[in-house]
Design an enzyme around this catalytic site. Structure first.
Site, PDB file in Angstrom:
ATOM      1  N   CYS A  88       0.886  -1.164   0.000  1.00 32.86           N
ATOM      2  CA  CYS A  88       0.000   0.000   0.000  1.00 32.86           C
ATOM      3  C   CYS A  88       0.918   1.205   0.000  1.00 32.86           C
ATOM      4  CB  CYS A  88      -0.920   0.030   1.222  1.00 32.86           C
ATOM      5  SG  CYS A  88      -1.937   1.538   1.228  1.00 32.86           S
ATOM      6  N   CYS A 141      -0.296   4.111   2.616  1.00 28.68           N
ATOM      7  CA  CYS A 141      -0.325   3.900   4.065  1.00 28.68           C
ATOM      8  C   CYS A 141      -0.177   2.416   4.369  1.00 28.68           C
ATOM      9  CB  CYS A 141      -1.566   4.492   4.701  1.00 28.68           C
ATOM     10  SG  CYS A 141      -3.063   4.282   3.759  1.00 28.68           S
ATOM     11  N   SER A 142      -1.240   1.749   4.740  1.00 32.41           N
ATOM     12  CA  SER A 142      -1.065   0.377   5.230  1.00 32.41           C
ATOM     13  C   SER A 142      -2.275  -0.502   4.956  1.00 32.41           C
ATOM     14  CB  SER A 142      -0.775   0.404   6.732  1.00 32.41           C
ATOM     15  OG  SER A 142      -1.826   1.075   7.405  1.00 32.41           O
ATOM     16  N   CYS A 143      -2.993  -0.278   3.857  1.00 33.27           N
ATOM     17  CA  CYS A 143      -4.162  -1.100   3.554  1.00 33.27           C
ATOM     18  C   CYS A 143      -3.733  -2.568   3.446  1.00 33.27           C
ATOM     19  CB  CYS A 143      -4.803  -0.653   2.250  1.00 33.27           C
ATOM     20  SG  CYS A 143      -5.422   1.031   2.347  1.00 33.27           S
TER      21      CYS A 143
HETATM   22 FE    FE Z   1      -3.543   2.233   2.925  1.00 32.24          FE
END
Ligand code: FE
Length: 220
Positions: A122, A125-127
């Site tokens: 991602c 961010c951090s999906c």
């Molecule tokens: Fe994300």
């Protein structure tokens, strides 16, 4: 691949989220402190039970963790009809095994072959697909991984100890708030006689992100 589809996210934020944001590593410490302070305050006022919060975190780290994804992969390895269902409608095929919920509403399974290796990131961010992989590892959320996975995927794989033939293309998938990817790794050689349970034990978390390969079966 970060295109916006219709959703309920507010305007002006292409990459809408309802999970925590950690765009800057330098802010993680401060954010962590704020979360703890908030938790203490809410607990002191009797609004929340810290033990219940711990149970939620534990569920995502262990019970809802990568073993769920391993079940999906092992089923796909032994059942061609299930594999076909994953290709057509991964969300439904995964939910049929009991794995569904937040951050897994729109799943896409990408299938490794000798010609193509898939890697998931991602970039913003951090999906991450919580129902099948649990909580993302720290490196997945780090700025270097997010940047290099796109710019130098082969170098990133080498850092993870994965060296693929030059003839294998590496395809990078950028997760979004709308779509979460699960890599279907190739079934390892020598695993022909194994049960579905034994196959699931070969499936590592990283092999489902694309930064690793499944374990080889131990010789009989
Ligand atoms: Fe994300």
């Amino acid at each position: 691949m970060h295109g916006m589809t219709q959703g309920d996210h507010g305007p002006g934020h292409e990459h809408g989220h309802d999970h925590e944001h950690d765009h800057e590593h330098s802010e993680l410490g401060a954010m962590d402190l704020r979360v703890r302070a908030l938790e203490s305050l809410l607990a002191a006022k009797g609004w929340i039970d810290p033990a219940a919060l711990d149970a939620i975190v534990d569920a995502y780290q262990t019970r809802i963790g990568p073993r769920n994804g391993a079940r999906v992969v092992a089923r796909a390895w032994v059942d061609p009809a299930y594999r076909d269902w994953l290709r057509r409608d991964a969300t439904a095929a995964i939910a049929s095994l009991g794995f569904s919920g937040r951050q897994g509403e729109h799943m896409v399974v990408v299938e490794n072959t000798p010609d193509t290796h898939h890697l998931v990131v991602c970039t913003l961010c951090s999906c991450y697909p919580w129902p099948v992989l649990g909580l993302p590892p720290t490196w997945y959320k780090s700025a270097p991984y997010r940047a290099r996975a796109v710019r130098d995927p082969r170098g990133v794989l080498a850092d993870f100890g994965v060296v693929l033939p030059e003839s294998t293309a590496i395809r990078v998938w950028d997760s979004t708030a709308e779509i979460r990817y699960l890599v279907l790794p190739m079934r390892p050689p020598g695993s022909e006689g194994l049960s579905e349970d034994a196959l699931a034990d070969l499936v590592t978390r990283d092999s489902m992100i694309g930064t690793g390969l499944p374990r080889s079966p131990s010789p009989a």
